[in-house]
Design an enzyme around this catalytic site. Structure first.
Site, PDB file in Angstrom:
ATOM      1  N   LYS A 189      41.884  41.053  59.765  1.00  0.00           N
ATOM      2  CA  LYS A 189      41.510  42.370  60.292  1.00  0.00           C
ATOM      3  C   LYS A 189      42.181  43.430  59.431  1.00  0.00           C
ATOM      4  O   LYS A 189      43.406  43.391  59.230  1.00  0.00           O
ATOM      5  CB  LYS A 189      41.944  42.523  61.750  1.00  0.00           C
ATOM      6  N   LYS A 242      36.754  33.653  74.948  1.00  0.00           N
ATOM      7  CA  LYS A 242      38.141  33.915  75.326  1.00  0.00           C
ATOM      8  C   LYS A 242      38.591  32.884  76.358  1.00  0.00           C
ATOM      9  O   LYS A 242      37.896  32.639  77.359  1.00  0.00           O
ATOM     10  CB  LYS A 242      38.273  35.324  75.904  1.00  0.00           C
TER      11      LYS A 242
END
Length: 368
Positions: free
Chosen positions: A262, A163
């Site tokens: 997703k 991240k």
């Protein structure tokens, strides 16, 4: 599909360690487990993957419950279906809310596959017996990140996602590259940048990243195309792709060269398979993203990632990555970098009823 009841279980479990991004910190994960039972007693399970607060998308656990209770389940009560693919068309009368739709639709897929005595993976076109596994590093210091990476590589994970944000990118990635020069690594920005940061993002080409995921706005496609033209590193879109049409348009204008898929973000398996097939025909790599899921959603992701177009290790880690004890049995394990695709009926995992009751907040039952 002769459905008798639908049950909603709202559960909550603490993470083993905080999941940190520039958007916030997750310590406790709340979610919805959806159980669909037919007249023969066969059970199918899905999972609503919205978070408690709208930091990733506008959906939350509470809004998903509202959609399920007041709209989606009543639609199934009024309009019986014969195949889970029909649910996608039925739910089109309700705009957006893909995570609520997906939770119910995936439960229907699991129920249908079990009724047919077939694994969900094979039913949707899966070709793999095992899938490669990646993992996410979400922490705020280089020391913690390097320690996490060391542990995950010992566990066999084949790809690391880090991240990043404008105040934590070049130095962070540089430190990791010094320690692991050949590590398959990607960066996930969660929309932290704008086009004003082009030079800062171009600098990340130094690190031979697999991709930079969602650097710009969560609902943007156009500016990502401008940015991709300036970068050597492929852009991967995540939050911007909430439907097949989004994927088609993004690919047509070269807004990305990789897509994170997703199930919850696009509304269910029916839509996901359309996106996969479109990308596969055009040579666009896809991979399966994670949502800090419980075991039910993780099981659906494993089935999905067995499709031939999923050529990049996804965010499908072991149950022990987040939980002291998951709600499925057996728990998901990563062995030598791979997760075995179950060959039993449906998702191939059972519910750990004792654990489900331990973490249960509320339950509601609907008769169909």
């Amino acid at each position: 599909m002769d459905i008798a009841t639908i049950e909603l279980f709202v559960i909550s479990m603490p993470l083993k360690s905080p999941f940190v991004t520039h958007l916030g910190e997750v310590r406790e994960r709340e979610g919805i487990i959806i159980k669909v039972t037919d007249k023969d007693g066969v059970e199918g399970f899905g999972e609503g993957v919205a978070f408690s607060t709208p930091w990733y998308t506008e959906e939350t656990v509470r809004t998903s419950l509202h959609m399920l209770e007041d709209f989606l389940i009543p639609l199934l009560q009024k309009h019986p279906i014969n195949h889970p693919e029909e649910a996608a068309g039925l739910f089109q009368s309700i705009r957006r809310n893909p995570m609520a739709k997906s939770g119910l639709e995936t439960a229907l897929w699991d129920l249908y596959a079990k009724g047919q005595g077939q694994s969900l993976a094979k039913m949707i076109g899966g070709t793999r017996d095992a899938i490669s596994s990646g993992v996410v590093i979400a922490t705020d210091t280089i020391t913690k990140a390097l320690k996490q990476i060391e542990g995950y590589l010992e566990d066999g994970y084949q790809r690391i996602k880090v991240k990043i944000n404008p105040s934590q990118d070049y130095e962070f990635l540089s430190a990791i590259r010094r320690h692991y020069p050949n590590l398959p690594m990607m960066a996930d920005a969660n929309s932290a940048y704008t086009l004003k940061d082009i030079e800062q993002l171009k600098a990340l080409d130094d690190f031979n990243l697999l991709m930079i995921e969602q650097p710009l706005a969560h609902d943007d496609i156009i500016e990502h195309a401008i940015l991709q033209e300036k970068l050597v590193t492929p852009i991967c879109l995540d939050e911007s792709i909430v439907s097949f049409e989004d994927a088609r348009k993004a690919i047509e204008i070269d807004a990305c060269r990789v897509i994170n898929i997703k199930i919850g973000r696009v509304g269910g398996l029916h839509e996901v398979i359309k996106i996969h097939d479109y990308c596969y025909e055009r040579g666009i790599p896809v991979w399966c993203g994670g949502m800090i899921e419980f075991g039910v959603s993780r099981a659906h992701n494993i089935a999905l990632a067995s499709l031939p177009g999923f050529t990049i290790p996804g965010d499908i880690s072991a149950s022990s990555r987040f939980w002291d004890e998951d709600i499925i049995t057996p728990e998901v394990k990563v062995e030598k970098g791979f997760v075995t695709v179950p060959d039993g009926p449906g998702i191939g995992y059972d519910i750990n009823e004792k654990r489900l009751q331990q973490v249960l907040l509320t339950k509601k039952t609907f008769t169909i």
